[in-house]
Design an enzyme around this catalytic site. Sequence first.
Site, PDB file in Angstrom:
ATOM      1  N   PRO A  95       0.824  -1.222   0.000  1.00 39.97           N
ATOM      2  CA  PRO A  95       0.000   0.000   0.000  1.00 39.97           C
ATOM      3  C   PRO A  95       0.855   1.267   0.000  1.00 39.97           C
ATOM      4  CG  PRO A  95      -0.146  -1.144   2.134  1.00 39.97           C
ATOM      5  CD  PRO A  95       0.627  -2.040   1.208  1.00 39.97           C
ATOM      6  N   GLU A 122       2.449  -8.083   8.550  1.00 43.65           N
ATOM      7  CA  GLU A 122       2.789  -6.646   8.545  1.00 43.65           C
ATOM      8  C   GLU A 122       3.548  -6.257   7.285  1.00 43.65           C
ATOM      9  OE1 GLU A 122       1.803  -4.209  10.366  1.00 43.65           O
ATOM     10  OE2 GLU A 122       0.628  -5.595  11.581  1.00 43.65           O
ATOM     11  N   ARG A 160      -4.290  -8.165 -20.542  1.00 43.35           N
ATOM     12  CA  ARG A 160      -5.274  -7.830 -21.580  1.00 43.35           C
ATOM     13  C   ARG A 160      -4.759  -6.789 -22.573  1.00 43.35           C
ATOM     14  NH1 ARG A 160      -8.723  -3.742 -20.809  1.00 43.35           N
ATOM     15  NH2 ARG A 160     -10.679  -4.712 -21.438  1.00 43.35           N
ATOM     16  N   ASP A 175     -11.361   1.436 -24.134  1.00 48.17           N
ATOM     17  CA  ASP A 175     -11.714   1.258 -22.730  1.00 48.17           C
ATOM     18  C   ASP A 175     -11.563   2.537 -21.917  1.00 48.17           C
ATOM     19  OD1 ASP A 175     -12.409  -1.404 -22.620  1.00 48.17           O
ATOM     20  OD2 ASP A 175     -10.335  -2.067 -22.400  1.00 48.17           O
TER      21      ASP A 175
END
Length: 251
Positions: A95, A122, A160, A175
């Site tokens: 993150p 963690e 993709r 897209d």
Amino acid sequence: MQFDVFTLLPEVFPPYLDSSILQRARQRGLVSVNVHNIRDYTHDKHHMTDDTPYGGGGGMVMKPEPIFEAVESVLGLNPHQTPPGHACPIIMLTPQGRVFSQAIADELSCHERIALLCGRYEGLDERIREHLVTDEISIGDYVLTGGELPALILIDAVSRLIPGVLGDPDGAADDSHATGLLEYPHYTRPPEFRGWQVPEILLSGDHGKVDKWRREQSLLRTLARRPDLLEKSKLTESELEFLKNHGYQLK
Ligand code: SAH
């Protein structure tokens, strides 16, 4: 394109990779995904891959030795060489990384091989980030229990874009995000459902009009939902004029 994934949970990958478009891409040799169990690179009796954090506090931290050994042996890196002469990007899912986007998926699709490190608990011992990893990617500003879903998301979005993976060769071009705009709305049969009609223009067979309608819908949708994207997208004078007539204010 080859992905090498390093994880403590290899069993979560096959159900997704063995379905639909990714399965077909793998069968056709366009994409390959090798999933490596970090635990296979431990040498102690209990196959320990994590330990308590120095300095105290809750949670466990993934140990450096098995991860260095797994990545070095799979990628054929020389641990005594500094820098180790990376054969391919070694991406840690975290993150704390740069936030994943279509632009990053595009950038990554140019590589022949990518290694992905999935954390648990963690996270990883900091020395892995400092001395092994070459890139850090987050899939958004929230925290998950592990890097496996983020790795699958990255594999899916990058795969993709590889020529031949999508049935329609132009499939990825229109897209949302590929053009810097959100995509226009889609409709299929029946032409009327519960009294709700498909827009007349889509049934007209006039491709020029359909293209114009779709481009306008794309612009209006982006203006309504993600006006921040308009600032970065390449628009013609007439498109800007169209947007201004619908309340867009240039910054
Ligand atoms: N303590 C860490 C979070 C650990 S979450 C911190 O605060 O930064 C456990 C693992 O899940 C991480 O090592 C990472 O591999 C994965 N993960 C969690 N959220 C993620 C996200 N938003 N993007 C990518 N990976 C994520």
